[in-house]
Design a protein around this motif. Structure first.
Motif, mmCIF file in Angstrom:
data_model
loop_
_atom_site.group_PDB
_atom_site.id
_atom_site.type_symbol
_atom_site.label_atom_id
_atom_site.label_comp_id
_atom_site.label_asym_id
_atom_site.label_seq_id
_atom_site.Cartn_x
_atom_site.Cartn_y
_atom_site.Cartn_z
ATOM 1 N N THR A 76 -13.879 -0.515 -0.119
ATOM 2 C CA THR A 76 -14.039 0.777 -0.333
ATOM 3 C C THR A 76 -14.666 1.815 0.603
ATOM 4 O OG1 THR A 76 -16.376 0.301 -0.906
ATOM 5 C CG2 THR A 76 -15.046 0.206 -2.762
ATOM 6 N N LYS A 77 -15.044 1.281 1.645
ATOM 7 C CA LYS A 77 -15.493 2.100 2.683
ATOM 8 C C LYS A 77 -14.351 2.410 3.860
ATOM 9 C CE LYS A 77 -18.962 3.516 3.463
ATOM 10 N NZ LYS A 77 -19.678 4.607 2.743
ATOM 11 N N LEU A 78 -13.649 1.309 4.196
ATOM 12 C CA LEU A 78 -12.429 1.488 5.016
ATOM 13 C C LEU A 78 -11.146 1.947 4.599
ATOM 14 C CD1 LEU A 78 -13.490 -1.447 7.345
ATOM 15 C CD2 LEU A 78 -14.391 0.911 7.531
ATOM 16 N N TRP A 79 -10.894 1.455 3.260
ATOM 17 C CA TRP A 79 -9.395 1.708 3.117
ATOM 18 C C TRP A 79 -9.512 2.899 2.014
ATOM 19 C CZ3 TRP A 79 -6.376 -1.124 -1.270
ATOM 20 C CH2 TRP A 79 -5.113 -1.015 -1.334
ATOM 21 N N LEU A 80 -10.295 2.644 0.929
ATOM 22 C CA LEU A 80 -10.213 3.795 -0.213
ATOM 23 C C LEU A 80 -11.330 5.053 0.334
ATOM 24 C CD1 LEU A 80 -10.763 1.882 -3.506
ATOM 25 C CD2 LEU A 80 -8.757 2.745 -2.329
ATOM 26 N N GLN A 81 -12.073 4.797 1.411
ATOM 27 C CA GLN A 81 -12.966 5.686 2.237
ATOM 28 C C GLN A 81 -13.838 6.480 1.065
ATOM 29 O OE1 GLN A 81 -10.233 7.993 4.544
ATOM 30 N NE2 GLN A 81 -10.062 6.432 6.059
ATOM 31 N N ARG A 82 -14.241 5.853 0.206
ATOM 32 C CA ARG A 82 -15.177 6.499 -0.939
ATOM 33 C C ARG A 82 -16.491 6.921 -0.094
ATOM 34 N NH1 ARG A 82 -14.251 2.814 -6.311
ATOM 35 N NH2 ARG A 82 -12.154 3.215 -6.549
#
Length: 350
Positions: A76-82
């Motif tokens: 979520t933090k690195l790929w989807l960048q939520r």
């Protein structure tokens, strides 16, 4: 006094002769419990223990849950960048409900396990106390012409205590060295060949106490009544030893019902699996340490309960230190026999 006191009683002599071998074996067998820090050793020693926490019982689910939380956070933090957001009120309420429910379930499980452990400790202590009372009673009330049967009865009661320890641990072949100076090798093999070694040892002891206090048609009435009282007292001690052994076996054979444990563990695992999805957007990178700490706390309590539920295992540091109890009992028997031998020496030297 022509002989040393210990030479006046064959059983005492053999106990002393093989004491070093027997003690070394029993100490080595119980080293796992005896040498590990105890709960009353202070904060610094207890906080930094590892094996005593039973981490091996929770290692697999703990690792999987931490890896799952880590994978979710990285995704979520690195790929989807939520981006992180503030925690909603419903999330706080839901967290409170889950934490409260799990706390009640875990406290009940740990209390039941601690109760089993304490009951085991109480029954094992009572078994040792009854065995001491038996040896004291038979030494005091056996006439000099029945010393053979007296020593035989004591030998088999001592053997029954050690055999009970091995039975509770699930040992199939009794260690011969544990019985050094108590039983011969053939007697140990015969004892080990029985389905229930302690009962065999108790039966042997009963045979010899009945031989000591056997009443015939030639026995005076007063003596017969005295024999009957002594026999009843000794039989009561043996019955109590059997009850203690049976109680310990019941504890060993009846853990907490699987329905409760299975439901609790399912609840814990699914709650921790859903933590990242429910509160990950609010926690952000803190999701990993929060899930790790929560998993360690909850799974650790379940692991502590599982450890306390099995108090007889030889290779667990939290198990009962039954070997020390056996060594203490052997020391008492040796001292009882030595005191009796010294009393006899004083009487004969008058």
């Amino acid at each position: 006094m022509s002989k040393e006191p210990e030479n006046r009683i064959p059983l005492l002599q053999t106990l002393l002769q093989y004491e070093n071998v027997r003690t070394a074996q029993l100490l080595a067998e119980g080293s796992c419990q005896r040498n590990y820090p105890k709960s009353n050793d202070g904060w610094m020693k207890t906080i930094f223990v590892l094996e005593g926490r039973a981490l091996d019982l929770i290692a697999v689910p703990l690792t999987l849950l931490v890896l799952h939380a880590t994978a979710y956070t990285l995704l979520t933090k690195l790929w989807l960048q939520r981006n992180d957001r503030a925690m909603e009120s419903w999330e706080m309420f839901f967290s409170l409900v889950i934490n409260t429910t799990l706390s009640f379930l875990l406290v009940f499980r740990l209390n039941r396990a601690a109760d089993r452990y304490w009951s085991s400790r109480t029954l094992w202590g009572l078994l040792i106390a009854r065995a001491r009372a038996f040896s004291a009673c038979i030494i005091a009330h056996t006439a000099e012409d029945n010393l053979y049967h007296r020593d035989e009865a004591i030998r088999w009661i001592v053997a029954s205590v050690i055999a009970s320890m091995e039975l509770l641990r699930g040992v199939k072949e009794l260690p011969v060295l544990n019985f050094s100076g108590i039983l011969s090798k053939d007697e140990v093999y015969r004892l080990s060949a029985n389905t229930h070694p302690p009962i065999y040892a108790f039966d042997e002891a009963r045979y010899h106490i009945n031989a000591i206090f056997r009443v015939t048609e030639h026995t005076p009435v007063g003596v017969a009544q005295m024999y009957a009282r002594h026999l009843m007292a000794l039989e009561t001690h043996v019955d109590m030893l059997l009850e203690c052994c049976g109680g310990l076996e019941r504890i060993r054979g009846t853990p907490l019902p699987i329905v409760y444990v299975a439901h609790l563990r399912t609840f814990i695992v699914f709650a921790l699996l859903f933590f990242p999805y429910l509160w990950g957007p609010s926690w952000g990178w803190a999701t990993i340490p929060i899930v790790t700490a929560s998993a360690f706390a909850w799974l650790g309590i379940d692991g502590a309960a599982a450890e306390a539920e099995a108090p007889f295992r030889q290779n667990r540091v939290n198990a009962l230190d039954m070997n020390s109890y056996c060594l203490g009992y052997l020391e008492v028997v040796k001292q009882q026999l030595l005191n009796h031998a010294e009393r006899l020496a004083v009487e004969q030297g008058r």
